[in-house]
Scaffold this motif. Structure first.
Motif, PDB file in Angstrom:
ATOM      1  N   ASN A  44       0.829  -1.224   0.000  1.00 10.56           N
ATOM      2  CA  ASN A  44       0.000   0.000   0.000  1.00 10.56           C
ATOM      3  C   ASN A  44       0.857   1.266   0.000  1.00 10.56           C
ATOM      4  N   ALA A  45       2.059   1.151   0.538  1.00  8.77           N
ATOM      5  CA  ALA A  45       2.958   2.304   0.565  1.00  8.77           C
ATOM      6  C   ALA A  45       3.669   2.365  -0.782  1.00  8.77           C
ATOM      7  N   ARG A  46       3.260   3.270  -1.624  1.00  6.92           N
ATOM      8  CA  ARG A  46       3.822   3.389  -2.979  1.00  6.92           C
ATOM      9  C   ARG A  46       4.317   4.786  -3.234  1.00  6.92           C
ATOM     10  N   PRO A  47       5.487   4.977  -3.871  1.00  2.00           N
ATOM     11  CA  PRO A  47       6.436   3.934  -4.268  1.00  2.00           C
ATOM     12  C   PRO A  47       7.072   3.261  -3.049  1.00  2.00           C
ATOM     13  N   ALA A  48       7.935   2.276  -3.299  1.00  3.24           N
ATOM     14  CA  ALA A  48       8.478   1.459  -2.224  1.00  3.24           C
ATOM     15  C   ALA A  48       9.131   2.276  -1.098  1.00  3.24           C
ATOM     16  N   GLU A  49       9.770   3.403  -1.465  1.00  5.52           N
ATOM     17  CA  GLU A  49      10.451   4.231  -0.440  1.00  5.52           C
ATOM     18  C   GLU A  49       9.456   4.761   0.594  1.00  5.52           C
ATOM     19  N   MET A  50       8.187   4.804   0.226  1.00  6.93           N
ATOM     20  CA  MET A  50       7.164   5.329   1.118  1.00  6.93           C
ATOM     21  C   MET A  50       6.970   4.449   2.357  1.00  6.93           C
ATOM     22  N   LEU A  51       7.354   3.175   2.275  1.00  2.63           N
ATOM     23  CA  LEU A  51       7.166   2.271   3.423  1.00  2.63           C
ATOM     24  C   LEU A  51       7.933   2.775   4.642  1.00  2.63           C
ATOM     25  N   ASP A  52       9.155   3.220   4.412  1.00  2.00           N
ATOM     26  CA  ASP A  52       9.976   3.759   5.501  1.00  2.00           C
ATOM     27  C   ASP A  52       9.284   4.984   6.115  1.00  2.00           C
ATOM     28  N   THR A  53       8.767   5.851   5.261  1.00  2.00           N
ATOM     29  CA  THR A  53       8.081   7.064   5.723  1.00  2.00           C
ATOM     30  C   THR A  53       6.848   6.699   6.548  1.00  2.00           C
ATOM     31  N   TRP A  54       6.048   5.776   6.051  1.00  2.00           N
ATOM     32  CA  TRP A  54       4.831   5.371   6.768  1.00  2.00           C
ATOM     33  C   TRP A  54       5.175   4.815   8.148  1.00  2.00           C
ATOM     34  N   LEU A  55       6.168   3.898   8.183  1.00  2.00           N
ATOM     35  CA  LEU A  55       6.497   3.266   9.465  1.00  2.00           C
ATOM     36  C   LEU A  55       7.041   4.284  10.456  1.00  2.00           C
ATOM     37  N   THR A  56       7.866   5.220   9.959  1.00  2.00           N
ATOM     38  CA  THR A  56       8.405   6.261  10.839  1.00  2.00           C
ATOM     39  C   THR A  56       7.256   7.079  11.425  1.00  2.00           C
ATOM     40  N   GLU A  57       6.329   7.459  10.556  1.00  2.00           N
ATOM     41  CA  GLU A  57       5.211   8.297  10.987  1.00  2.00           C
ATOM     42  C   GLU A  57       4.276   7.553  11.960  1.00  2.00           C
ATOM     43  N   ILE A  58       3.934   6.330  11.636  1.00  2.00           N
ATOM     44  CA  ILE A  58       3.008   5.565  12.496  1.00  2.00           C
ATOM     45  C   ILE A  58       3.652   5.309  13.858  1.00  2.00           C
ATOM     46  N   GLN A  59       4.922   4.899  13.855  1.00  2.00           N
ATOM     47  CA  GLN A  59       5.581   4.583  15.125  1.00  2.00           C
ATOM     48  C   GLN A  59       5.733   5.828  15.992  1.00  2.00           C
ATOM     49  N   ALA A  60       6.046   6.974  15.372  1.00  2.00           N
ATOM     50  CA  ALA A  60       6.201   8.218  16.145  1.00  2.00           C
ATOM     51  C   ALA A  60       4.850   8.635  16.732  1.00  2.00           C
ATOM     52  N   ASP A  61       3.806   8.521  15.945  1.00  2.00           N
ATOM     53  CA  ASP A  61       2.470   8.904  16.413  1.00  2.00           C
ATOM     54  C   ASP A  61       2.023   8.017  17.582  1.00  2.00           C
ATOM     55  N   LEU A  62       2.266   6.717  17.474  1.00  2.00           N
ATOM     56  CA  LEU A  62       1.844   5.814  18.551  1.00  2.00           C
ATOM     57  C   LEU A  62       2.684   6.022  19.810  1.00  2.00           C
ATOM     58  N   ALA A  63       3.961   6.318  19.620  1.00  2.00           N
ATOM     59  CA  ALA A  63       4.823   6.578  20.787  1.00  2.00           C
ATOM     60  C   ALA A  63       4.346   7.832  21.519  1.00  2.00           C
ATOM     61  N   ALA A  64       3.976   8.869  20.758  1.00  2.00           N
ATOM     62  CA  ALA A  64       3.487  10.107  21.374  1.00  2.00           C
ATOM     63  C   ALA A  64       2.168   9.842  22.101  1.00  2.00           C
ATOM     64  N   TYR A  65       1.310   9.039  21.490  1.00  2.65           N
ATOM     65  CA  TYR A  65       0.010   8.712  22.103  1.00  2.65           C
ATOM     66  C   TYR A  65       0.217   7.960  23.425  1.00  2.65           C
ATOM     67  N   LYS A  66       1.159   7.007  23.396  1.00  2.00           N
ATOM     68  CA  LYS A  66       1.453   6.229  24.614  1.00  2.00           C
ATOM     69  C   LYS A  66       1.953   7.146  25.719  1.00  2.00           C
ATOM     70  N   ALA A  67       2.810   8.096  25.354  1.00  2.00           N
ATOM     71  CA  ALA A  67       3.374   9.014  26.346  1.00  2.00           C
ATOM     72  C   ALA A  67       2.272   9.890  26.955  1.00  2.00           C
ATOM     73  N   GLU A  68       1.307  10.277  26.128  1.00  2.00           N
ATOM     74  CA  GLU A  68       0.202  11.112  26.623  1.00  2.00           C
ATOM     75  C   GLU A  68      -0.835  10.311  27.401  1.00  2.00           C
ATOM     76  N   HIS A  69      -0.946   9.017  27.125  1.00  2.00           N
ATOM     77  CA  HIS A  69      -1.951   8.158  27.771  1.00  2.00           C
ATOM     78  C   HIS A  69      -1.252   6.946  28.378  1.00  2.00           C
ATOM     79  N   PRO A  70      -0.557   7.161  29.493  1.00  2.00           N
ATOM     80  CA  PRO A  70       0.276   6.089  30.051  1.00  2.00           C
ATOM     81  C   PRO A  70      -0.495   4.797  30.382  1.00  2.00           C
ATOM     82  N   GLY A  71      -1.773   4.911  30.737  1.00  2.00           N
ATOM     83  CA  GLY A  71      -2.515   3.698  31.116  1.00  2.00           C
ATOM     84  C   GLY A  71      -3.175   2.986  29.943  1.00  2.00           C
ATOM     85  N   ALA A  72      -3.158   3.620  28.776  1.00  2.00           N
ATOM     86  CA  ALA A  72      -3.941   3.076  27.658  1.00  2.00           C
ATOM     87  C   ALA A  72      -3.307   1.828  27.049  1.00  2.00           C
ATOM     88  N   LYS A  73      -4.167   0.925  26.586  1.00  2.00           N
ATOM     89  CA  LYS A  73      -3.655  -0.233  25.844  1.00  2.00           C
ATOM     90  C   LYS A  73      -3.498   0.193  24.391  1.00  2.00           C
TER      91      LYS A  73
END
Ligand SMILES: Cc1cc2nc3c(=O)[nH]c(=O)nc-3n(C[C@H](O)[C@H](O)[C@H](O)COP(=O)(O)O)c2cc1C
Length: 320
Positions: A44-73
């Motif tokens: 789904n990440a096209r062109p192929a280089e976009m996969l790195d961008t997507w993963l960087t963005e998703i992981q950063a967003d989830l890390a920030a969410y976890k930091a803001e919501h320490p108890g959340a699953k």
């Protein structure tokens, strides 16, 4: 057998399945924030280089969410790799997933090669392989996968023909590890029944198409809301592999859904170029037989809350 650590702390025993085109960063982030496994096909990440961008963005967003919501699953992410000779991105995409230490890889079509399994295992990741038959399940286990996704009759996209009772029952005779079951699961009651049958997780796809975060056009969402099981057609015409599609989109493409010819299997193509698959999924809309249970377009968070309530009510009704 204990489940792998990464699958132990979910808000519901649900893996959101990867869907071509439809699963993008917005959907995956919402699934993970709701406490279930969120996933997308690497292609789904096209062109192929976009996969790195997507993963960087998703992981950063989830890390920030976890930091803001320490108890959340917060659920882990999974990336789907299509193991087929026509997928010329496979080595690249696996390498990017290794770089990001993606905790779960979902392999489909062919059993994953040893190099891919070794690469994922090297950082503690796991590989779940998607199968429609007992023979394929055995081959994948021989290859060394960590868990199985059993795609039963009625699933959206490429689907099998076996009853979920037969598929889970037979697999459980020889495999005690992680098993996810798919095929028309769209309610909390169905999640509980997957577990009662012997699966550990419900593997849910189509229900996410009719959510606010899916990467599909409104007409597709609306067609799901309006369709029921009788409006779903099982054919191999569009990709060379049998799958379930909405009748409405087949009619819109000028074809007669009740008189479709069989496909030429040699035309299967899952590469990075403009494949027939892209056209198939964009114009011919995949969906499972569970569409009759989808009457609205909630957000992912609302949908997961509903599934949780239904799951709890089903447990109570059965006095579990
Ligand atoms: C539109 C659509 C696209 C799909 N694309 C993929 C894909 O790229 N890779 C894959 O492994 N499975 C794909 N699937 C199959 C799902 O991962 C899963 O097996 C299925 O959706 C589960 O059944 P359900 O839709 O009835 O919940 C797709 C399913 C749909 C509906």
């Amino acid at each position: 057998m204990a489940l792998p650590q990464v699958l132990q702390n979910l808000s519901l025993p649900v893996i959101a399945s990867p869907m071509f085109i439809a699963s993008g960063p917005a959907l995956v982030k919402a699934q993970c924030k709701a406490g279930i496994v969120g996933s997308f096909p690497a292609l789904n990440a096209r062109p192929a280089e976009m996969l790195d961008t997507w993963l960087t963005e998703i992981q950063a967003d989830l890390a920030a969410y976890k930091a803001e919501h320490p108890g959340a699953k917060v659920g882990p992410i999974a990336v789907n790799q299509i193991v087929h000779q026509s997928n010329d991105r496979l080595a690249h995409d696996v390498e990017v997933c290794v770089k990001h230490q993606v905790p779960i890889i979902i392999s489909s079509l062919r059993a994953p090669p040893k190099e891919m399994l070794d690469a994922v295992h090297s950082y503690g990741g796991i590989v779940l392989h998607d199968v429609i038959s007992i023979r394929h399940a055995q081959k994948a286990l021989e290859a060394g996968v960590d868990g199985l996704i059993l795609v039963a009759a009625g699933a959206g996209g490429h689907a099998g023909t076996l009853s979920p009772f037969a598929l889970v029952g037979e697999v459980r005779k020889f495999f005690k590890g992680p098993v996810a079951l798919s095929g028309s699961i769209a309610t909390g009651d169905a999640i509980l029944s997957a577990q009662a049958m012997g699966a550990d997780f419900a593997y849910i796809g189509s229900r996410w198409l009719a959510t606010k975060e899916s990467n599909v056009e409104d007409g597709y969402r609306q067609a799901i809301v309006e369709s029921s099981a009788a409006d779903v057609v099982y054919t191999n015409l569009f990709t060379g592999v049998h799958g379930n599609y909405l009748k409405k989109s087949i009619v819109a493409a000028g074809l007669d859904p009740d008189n479709l010819p069989a496909a030429d299997k040699s035309k299967m193509n899952f590469g990075s170029g403009g494949s027939s698959k892209a056209k198939a999924w964009r114009d011919i809309w995949g969906a499972g037989q569970g569409v009759g249970l989808m009457d609205d377009v909630p957000s992912v968070a609302e949908m997961v809350e509903r599934l949780k309530a239904e799951y709890a009510a089903a447990r109570k009704r059965l006095a579990l």
